[in-house]
Write a protein that holds these residues in place. Sequence first.
Motif, PDB file in Angstrom:
ATOM      1  N   TRP A 175       0.833  -1.193   0.000  1.00 37.92           N
ATOM      2  CA  TRP A 175       0.000   0.000   0.000  1.00 37.92           C
ATOM      3  C   TRP A 175       0.877   1.256   0.000  1.00 37.92           C
ATOM      4  CZ3 TRP A 175      -4.684   1.325  -1.178  1.00 37.92           C
ATOM      5  CH2 TRP A 175      -5.132   2.613  -0.836  1.00 37.92           C
ATOM      6  N   PRO A 176       0.558   2.249  -0.825  1.00 44.48           N
ATOM      7  CA  PRO A 176      -0.550   2.293  -1.786  1.00 44.48           C
ATOM      8  C   PRO A 176      -0.299   1.374  -2.975  1.00 44.48           C
ATOM      9  CG  PRO A 176       0.766   4.272  -1.970  1.00 44.48           C
ATOM     10  CD  PRO A 176       1.318   3.514  -0.805  1.00 44.48           C
ATOM     11  N   LEU A 177      -1.364   0.939  -3.567  1.00 45.12           N
ATOM     12  CA  LEU A 177      -1.297  -0.004  -4.677  1.00 45.12           C
ATOM     13  C   LEU A 177      -2.062   0.582  -5.857  1.00 45.12           C
ATOM     14  CD1 LEU A 177      -0.467  -2.792  -5.725  1.00 45.12           C
ATOM     15  CD2 LEU A 177      -2.581  -3.720  -4.754  1.00 45.12           C
ATOM     16  N   GLY A 178      -1.371   0.707  -6.983  1.00 39.37           N
ATOM     17  CA  GLY A 178      -1.995   1.253  -8.188  1.00 39.37           C
ATOM     18  C   GLY A 178      -2.720   0.169  -8.966  1.00 39.37           C
ATOM     19  N   ARG A 179      -2.518   0.134 -10.237  1.00 37.96           N
ATOM     20  CA  ARG A 179      -3.206  -0.809 -11.123  1.00 37.96           C
ATOM     21  C   ARG A 179      -2.749  -2.239 -10.834  1.00 37.96           C
ATOM     22  NH1 ARG A 179      -5.227  -0.350 -16.536  1.00 37.96           N
ATOM     23  NH2 ARG A 179      -4.943  -2.247 -17.757  1.00 37.96           N
ATOM     24  N   VAL A 180      -3.713  -3.178 -10.787  1.00 40.12           N
ATOM     25  CA  VAL A 180      -3.423  -4.593 -10.533  1.00 40.12           C
ATOM     26  C   VAL A 180      -4.000  -5.431 -11.661  1.00 40.12           C
ATOM     27  CG1 VAL A 180      -3.768  -6.548  -8.993  1.00 40.12           C
ATOM     28  CG2 VAL A 180      -3.375  -4.270  -8.039  1.00 40.12           C
ATOM     29  N   THR A 181      -3.148  -6.307 -12.244  1.00 45.53           N
ATOM     30  CA  THR A 181      -3.589  -7.230 -13.294  1.00 45.53           C
ATOM     31  C   THR A 181      -3.377  -8.656 -12.795  1.00 45.53           C
ATOM     32  OG1 THR A 181      -2.954  -5.652 -15.029  1.00 45.53           O
ATOM     33  CG2 THR A 181      -3.279  -7.944 -15.687  1.00 45.53           C
ATOM     34  N   LEU A 182      -4.463  -9.440 -12.762  1.00 44.79           N
ATOM     35  CA  LEU A 182      -4.407 -10.804 -12.226  1.00 44.79           C
ATOM     36  C   LEU A 182      -4.866 -11.797 -13.286  1.00 44.79           C
ATOM     37  CD1 LEU A 182      -6.054 -10.199  -8.727  1.00 44.79           C
ATOM     38  CD2 LEU A 182      -3.602 -10.331  -9.247  1.00 44.79           C
ATOM     39  N   SER A 183      -4.106 -12.893 -13.423  1.00 51.03           N
ATOM     40  CA  SER A 183      -4.515 -14.042 -14.234  1.00 51.03           C
ATOM     41  C   SER A 183      -4.744 -15.205 -13.274  1.00 51.03           C
ATOM     42  CB  SER A 183      -3.438 -14.391 -15.261  1.00 51.03           C
ATOM     43  OG  SER A 183      -3.330 -13.393 -16.249  1.00 51.03           O
ATOM     44  N   GLU A 226      -9.372   2.779  -4.606  1.00 48.34           N
ATOM     45  CA  GLU A 226      -8.458   3.546  -5.444  1.00 48.34           C
ATOM     46  C   GLU A 226      -7.679   2.678  -6.421  1.00 48.34           C
ATOM     47  OE1 GLU A 226      -8.411   3.429  -2.203  1.00 48.34           O
ATOM     48  OE2 GLU A 226      -9.164   5.369  -1.495  1.00 48.34           O
ATOM     49  N   THR A 227      -7.845   1.370  -6.367  1.00 50.22           N
ATOM     50  CA  THR A 227      -7.036   0.460  -7.173  1.00 50.22           C
ATOM     51  C   THR A 227      -7.843  -0.108  -8.342  1.00 50.22           C
ATOM     52  OG1 THR A 227      -5.721  -0.173  -5.242  1.00 50.22           O
ATOM     53  CG2 THR A 227      -5.646  -1.644  -7.147  1.00 50.22           C
ATOM     54  N   PRO A 228      -7.498   0.240  -9.596  1.00 45.61           N
ATOM     55  CA  PRO A 228      -8.139  -0.400 -10.752  1.00 45.61           C
ATOM     56  C   PRO A 228      -7.694  -1.858 -10.841  1.00 45.61           C
ATOM     57  CG  PRO A 228      -7.088   1.676 -11.372  1.00 45.61           C
ATOM     58  CD  PRO A 228      -6.581   1.327 -10.008  1.00 45.61           C
ATOM     59  N   ILE A 229      -8.656  -2.753 -11.015  1.00 48.33           N
ATOM     60  CA  ILE A 229      -8.360  -4.182 -11.064  1.00 48.33           C
ATOM     61  C   ILE A 229      -8.663  -4.710 -12.461  1.00 48.33           C
ATOM     62  CG2 ILE A 229      -8.976  -6.460 -10.165  1.00 48.33           C
ATOM     63  CD1 ILE A 229      -9.554  -5.174  -7.498  1.00 48.33           C
ATOM     64  N   VAL A 230      -7.711  -5.488 -13.011  1.00 47.37           N
ATOM     65  CA  VAL A 230      -7.866  -6.123 -14.316  1.00 47.37           C
ATOM     66  C   VAL A 230      -7.776  -7.630 -14.117  1.00 47.37           C
ATOM     67  CG1 VAL A 230      -6.978  -6.348 -16.659  1.00 47.37           C
ATOM     68  CG2 VAL A 230      -6.805  -4.145 -15.475  1.00 47.37           C
ATOM     69  N   LEU A 231      -8.829  -8.342 -14.489  1.00 54.70           N
ATOM     70  CA  LEU A 231      -8.860  -9.801 -14.430  1.00 54.70           C
ATOM     71  C   LEU A 231      -8.863 -10.333 -15.854  1.00 54.70           C
ATOM     72  CD1 LEU A 231     -11.553 -10.291 -11.641  1.00 54.70           C
ATOM     73  CD2 LEU A 231      -9.068 -10.419 -11.395  1.00 54.70           C
ATOM     74  N   GLN A 232      -7.929 -11.240 -16.158  1.00 59.08           N
ATOM     75  CA  GLN A 232      -7.824 -11.754 -17.517  1.00 59.08           C
ATOM     76  C   GLN A 232      -7.772 -13.274 -17.525  1.00 59.08           C
ATOM     77  OE1 GLN A 232      -4.288  -9.671 -18.804  1.00 59.08           O
ATOM     78  NE2 GLN A 232      -2.909 -11.220 -17.985  1.00 59.08           N
ATOM     79  N   ASP A 233      -8.114 -13.820 -18.678  1.00 51.60           N
ATOM     80  CA  ASP A 233      -8.099 -15.276 -18.893  1.00 51.60           C
ATOM     81  C   ASP A 233      -9.081 -15.983 -17.962  1.00 51.60           C
ATOM     82  OD1 ASP A 233      -5.989 -14.783 -20.706  1.00 51.60           O
ATOM     83  OD2 ASP A 233      -4.502 -14.934 -19.113  1.00 51.60           O
ATOM     84  N   LEU A 234     -10.311 -15.489 -17.900  1.00 48.25           N
ATOM     85  CA  LEU A 234     -11.329 -16.088 -17.029  1.00 48.25           C
ATOM     86  C   LEU A 234     -12.395 -16.803 -17.859  1.00 48.25           C
ATOM     87  CD1 LEU A 234     -11.948 -13.251 -14.406  1.00 48.25           C
ATOM     88  CD2 LEU A 234     -10.403 -15.209 -14.234  1.00 48.25           C
TER      89      LEU A 234
END
Length: 810
Positions: free
Chosen positions: A202-210, A233-241
């Motif tokens: 923390w702080p944590l910016g953009r997060v991309t999770l597979s 405050e953290t944009p979350i990106v989920l991919q390959d779901l």
Amino acid sequence: MRRLTSVSLALLLLLVPLVRGQKVNRGDGRPTCRRCDLHHCCNCSYSGFTGVPMVTDQALSLDLSFNNITMVTQKDLIGHSRLRALDLHGNRLAEIHPSAFDSLWSLEELDLSDNQLKFLNPKWFKNLATLEHLNLLNNPYSRLGSPSVFFGLVRLRRLMFGGPDLKELRRTDLFGVTELEDLTVHANNLASYDSGTLGDIWPLGRVTLSLHGPFLTNAALAAAVLADVSYPETPIVLQDLNLTGRQSVQPFRESAKKRIRSLSLRNCSVSDASFVDFLMAMNRDPLSYLHVEDVTLKGEGRWEKANQTDYKSIDEFFLRNAVVVDIYKFTSFLQLGFLLSYPRKVSVINCGVFVMPCDTSKLLVNLQYLDLSDNLLTDLTVAESLCHGVPMLTELRVLNISGNPLKSLSLISHLVANLLKLTHLDVSRTLYSSMPSSCSWPSTLKNLNISRAKLTATTSCLPRSLEVLDLSYNDLKGFSLDLPLLRELYLSGNKFLELPAGQPFPNLQTLTLQFNTLNVFGLPELQSFKRLENLQAGYNKFICTCDFVNFLQSELQQKGNVKLTDRKDGYVCDSPLHLQGESVSQVRLSVEVCHRVLFVSVSCGVALLVGLLLCALLWRLHVFWYLKMTWAWLKAKRSSQRRDTTDSEALLSFDAFVSYSERDAGWVENFLIPELEEPSEEGTSSTSSSRPLSLCLHKRDFLPGQPIMDNIMSAIERSRRTIFILSENFVQSDWCRYELDFSHFWLFEAGGDAAILILLEPLSKDDVPKRFCKLRKLMSSTTYLEWPEDEERRPEFWRSLRNALRGDKD
């Protein structure tokens, strides 16, 4: 010879890689990469290296991606303390010495992705205190390791790790990572996770999770991971779901408690049931941004069960590259009416949409931004989507329908005329080929994009309210509409031969004219724009005239307020041929080319001066005289050769030709003629010495009507001797000089005894012109006769003269 050939072949093999800029093997066995630019950025990718090559120690960036490097040794990177970026991704890297990176004190970016690293050694990074970006993706390690490999990386802001073999994440794995701007984790096969592992960042910016596997088989684990990074405050990106089962949506119920505001789904599959469950799970969550990209919709769009959800907080919905498996069974988006009435921005891009029913448009009551680009809208269907001009999208400010097969610009202007708040309209990449003479636009329209269409001309259809107009990549050859408010005009990719006149655009500040057919432009054209500040005109067919080259190199910076904001290497000469392909900034034209009139004038003046000096020098050296006399001598010689040698005596008509000055004619007539041509008073003698002689005199014997020079030459040729009556008058006489000139050459042909010199008055050889070197020599080496003032000595004078004249007959 064989040895020499072998040596030459070896040198050739050594030099070939240097020419190609690839690699050269040194004596220590390490290759060398020389592909570094002026900014010390070395691109050694795709070069087939099997080890780290040698590069300059001044390198700031080193790209070794996509080689066959398997190992980094302790010595490979020694001396690169200035290196800021090192890219080793896409190799076969399996081993790195613990001290391999110790000398990289300034390193800020390190990419070790897509290699064969089975474990991560914390010693690799112990001296990289300045490291900000670290990429460890897609390596076959199963865990990050303990102690934490990131401990001491206090400036780390971007971290990417994981891969298909990552099985576990422990609480201690990320010790030392305190804050990040971007975190990417690929853990599709993650089997074990300690809650809170990612939660301490923390702080944590953009997060991309597979998390493909956990979402399918271990919802609790996926929920734990998602909960640790779910902050407002953290944009979350989920991919390959694969969200086709209800269990796959369970993790969202846990993360919803953290009140996610920005969520993106990429490369996922969604069924009707899972989509409804997703909406139910995120219900009442303050979700304001929903981004879905590369999604496959496997249902029929029956989402009516989600009507009871509340998404008042949604502000932007973004959908791109959506594929509907069974498009013919898919219902309209009307069932999402509960969702459509809230967002202010909606983007549905490249989703095969051929119509958005007017009923759907009526639901978008708060819509300010609508993007339907790269779909299948036609003139008929876009009319339906915009309710045939009936004002429905009353709050709409930005409309983007580019990349659709639209053909009628008049129709579009009519459809948007009642959008009274519309400021931006993008109808680029359409099929517009013509423009009507007049159109109806909303008075608020300020930004219009009709680029990459097929327009060949423009008309007053364009609204005068425009501030930004993009007509790039059409087939326009001119543009002169009166647009008083226009600030930016983009005309690249057309067929302009010259800059448009600036008077119709009094407020224009930016003009782009790249990739046209411009030949030249100068200060007068730019001065017609009153407020122009930025110009981009590169990549045209420039004729590098002197004025144009001088304008770009100096005059534009010194006198103009306009700045060329594109790259200098875009300004390249297309002609003349010898300058083709050369950058205008590097052209150096000669004075001969740029100032031709001045150059010709100066050259002619210099040539005239040199000619005059040369003529004076030639005159001083008597070159003209030598040429003239050579021609006369050759002519005389040619005439003499025509004569028959047996009749040569018969051709000699006179005993002597007398050359004298007219002022000395009294002496010739009173003394010389009576003495030589009249019989001797002693007359009874029969000796030859008393016989009268025949003299050739110009007054008496020259043929009338013949040129003087011909008479002189003829007289000398027909006389056995030539008598020169030398005096001051003789030297000053022009005709005597002619006679003397010709006789000077004749002496070479007839011999030195052909001339007889008589001095009427004392005269030294210095009084004879220097060019008569033969006569001067004769005066020095041959006895000449002097006219005696004493009468008692004159008989002796006449006797000597007669003897000289009759010498060859005796």
